[in-house]
Design a protein around this motif. Structure first.
Motif, PDB file in Angstrom:
ATOM      1  N   PRO A 229       0.784  -1.417   0.074  1.00  0.00           N
ATOM      2  CA  PRO A 229       0.007   0.056   0.092  1.00  0.00           C
ATOM      3  C   PRO A 229       0.645   1.378  -0.114  1.00  0.00           C
ATOM      4  O   PRO A 229       0.380   2.463  -0.305  1.00  0.00           O
ATOM      5  N   ALA A 230       2.059   1.097   0.341  1.00  0.00           N
ATOM      6  CA  ALA A 230       3.099   2.264   0.338  1.00  0.00           C
ATOM      7  C   ALA A 230       3.584   2.844  -0.996  1.00  0.00           C
ATOM      8  O   ALA A 230       3.983   3.670  -1.240  1.00  0.00           O
ATOM      9  N   PHE A 231       3.488   1.571  -2.149  1.00  0.00           N
ATOM     10  CA  PHE A 231       3.687   1.934  -3.371  1.00  0.00           C
ATOM     11  C   PHE A 231       2.784   3.023  -3.872  1.00  0.00           C
ATOM     12  O   PHE A 231       1.593   2.728  -3.943  1.00  0.00           O
TER      13      PHE A 231
ATOM     14  N   SER B 190      -4.192   3.592  -5.425  1.00  0.00           N
ATOM     15  CA  SER B 190      -5.125   2.762  -5.160  1.00  0.00           C
ATOM     16  C   SER B 190      -6.220   3.283  -4.367  1.00  0.00           C
ATOM     17  O   SER B 190      -7.454   3.014  -4.162  1.00  0.00           O
ATOM     18  N   PHE B 191      -5.974   4.030  -3.382  1.00  0.00           N
ATOM     19  CA  PHE B 191      -6.818   4.734  -2.337  1.00  0.00           C
ATOM     20  C   PHE B 191      -7.902   5.228  -2.992  1.00  0.00           C
ATOM     21  O   PHE B 191      -9.070   5.410  -2.433  1.00  0.00           O
ATOM     22  N   ALA B 192      -7.689   5.645  -4.311  1.00  0.00           N
ATOM     23  CA  ALA B 192      -8.815   6.355  -4.811  1.00  0.00           C
ATOM     24  C   ALA B 192      -9.737   5.623  -5.625  1.00  0.00           C
ATOM     25  O   ALA B 192     -10.904   6.196  -6.202  1.00  0.00           O
ATOM     26  N   TYR B 193      -9.550   4.292  -5.621  1.00  0.00           N
ATOM     27  CA  TYR B 193     -10.380   3.383  -6.538  1.00  0.00           C
ATOM     28  C   TYR B 193     -10.956   2.091  -5.629  1.00  0.00           C
ATOM     29  O   TYR B 193     -10.295   1.932  -4.668  1.00  0.00           O
TER      30      TYR B 193
ATOM     31  N   ALA C 101     -10.174   3.536 -16.500  1.00  0.00           N
ATOM     32  CA  ALA C 101      -9.407   4.800 -15.776  1.00  0.00           C
ATOM     33  C   ALA C 101      -8.675   4.403 -14.766  1.00  0.00           C
ATOM     34  O   ALA C 101      -7.519   4.805 -14.576  1.00  0.00           O
ATOM     35  N   GLU C 102      -9.182   3.446 -13.945  1.00  0.00           N
ATOM     36  CA  GLU C 102      -8.527   2.918 -12.630  1.00  0.00           C
ATOM     37  C   GLU C 102      -7.463   2.227 -13.105  1.00  0.00           C
ATOM     38  O   GLU C 102      -6.302   2.205 -12.524  1.00  0.00           O
ATOM     39  N   THR C 103      -7.378   1.133 -13.962  1.00  0.00           N
ATOM     40  CA  THR C 103      -6.319   0.549 -14.381  1.00  0.00           C
ATOM     41  C   THR C 103      -5.108   1.297 -15.019  1.00  0.00           C
ATOM     42  O   THR C 103      -3.897   1.053 -15.223  1.00  0.00           O
ATOM     43  N   GLU C 104      -5.675   2.145 -15.883  1.00  0.00           N
ATOM     44  CA  GLU C 104      -4.859   3.004 -16.745  1.00  0.00           C
ATOM     45  C   GLU C 104      -4.105   4.070 -15.925  1.00  0.00           C
ATOM     46  O   GLU C 104      -2.656   3.972 -15.898  1.00  0.00           O
TER      47      GLU C 104
ATOM     48  N   ALA D 123      -6.634  -4.237  -0.190  1.00  0.00           N
ATOM     49  CA  ALA D 123      -6.961  -2.975  -0.298  1.00  0.00           C
ATOM     50  C   ALA D 123      -8.602  -2.567   0.026  1.00  0.00           C
ATOM     51  O   ALA D 123      -8.883  -1.708   0.366  1.00  0.00           O
ATOM     52  N   LEU D 124      -9.050  -3.561  -0.681  1.00  0.00           N
ATOM     53  CA  LEU D 124     -10.525  -3.430  -0.752  1.00  0.00           C
ATOM     54  C   LEU D 124     -11.349  -3.751   0.459  1.00  0.00           C
ATOM     55  O   LEU D 124     -12.151  -3.184   0.967  1.00  0.00           O
ATOM     56  N   VAL D 125     -10.427  -4.753   1.429  1.00  0.00           N
ATOM     57  CA  VAL D 125     -11.051  -4.914   2.621  1.00  0.00           C
ATOM     58  C   VAL D 125     -10.828  -3.549   3.491  1.00  0.00           C
ATOM     59  O   VAL D 125     -11.588  -3.232   4.130  1.00  0.00           O
ATOM     60  N   GLN D 126      -9.699  -2.918   3.088  1.00  0.00           N
ATOM     61  CA  GLN D 126      -9.502  -1.659   3.909  1.00  0.00           C
ATOM     62  C   GLN D 126     -10.408  -0.603   3.523  1.00  0.00           C
ATOM     63  O   GLN D 126     -11.068   0.254   4.526  1.00  0.00           O
TER      64      GLN D 126
END
Length: 182
Positions: free
Chosen positions: A15-17, A21-24, A91-94, A146-149
């Motif tokens: 998650p630090a990279f 990801s937090f936006a999706y 858009a997320e994956t791009e 990330a989704l669990v978070q």
């Protein structure tokens, strides 16, 4: 396989990279807002469905093919674009793939052009010499984690309630990775 290669992959999937990801959330926030997910059981079902039938299935297959020696990354990216179920998912994956490629290029001093996330990750990880099933499994675990978070914050589930969901999904993560590699 070296420990350094494994640690590199874990860093890239951390998650630090900086992928953003937090936006999706692959539609999870929508499901929470619509009260389709109000607890751990519904979350586990939703994430299990993503692994078995959703966008994570496509990502896993594209990642597995991107790890192959003779991978045609351009064709794989075109295929993944065509299979994106929504404009938002594309858009997320791009966006995440471009962020991934940019950061890996900065870390390694090598050229990593932007690509959809599973293609960018596969292209970069192919040089690590790790087993494809391991790369795909760790990728899927990082996304599900990330989704669990997201659910911990927005359902809200407590941290303690979110972890059993992640543990319960381990067999589904492994199965999805095995299907993708095969």
């Amino acid at each position: 396989m070296t420990q350094q290669a494994l640690l590199t992959l874990v860093q890239w999937l951390s998650p630090a990279f900086p992928l953003g990801s937090f936006a999706y959330s692959q539609g999870l926030e929508w499901a929470i807002a619509g009260e389709k997910i109000t607890g751990a059981a519904q979350l586990e079902q939703w994430l299990g469905d993503l692994l078995a039938h959703g966008g994570l299935t496509v990502d896993a297959v594209v990642l597995a093919r991107s790890l192959e020696d003779a991978a045609d990354h351009g064709h794989l990216a075109d295929t993944a674009r065509a299979l994106a179920p929504t404009r938002e998912r594309l858009a997320e994956t791009e966006d995440q793939g471009a962020a991934f490629a940019r950061t890996v290029a900065a870390l390694t001093g090598t050229d990593h052009p932007p690509a959809l996330l599973p293609v960018a990750l596969g292209r970069a990880a192919s040089g690590l010499g790790l087993p494809p099933a391991q790369v795909v499994t760790l990728y899927l675990h990082s996304v599900v984690s990330a989704l669990v978070q997201v659910a911990v914050r927005f359902v809200p589930l407590g941290q303690t309630e979110g972890q059993p969901v992640l543990s319960a999904l381990a067999p589904a993560i492994e199965a999805a990775a095995a299907r993708a590699v095969a």
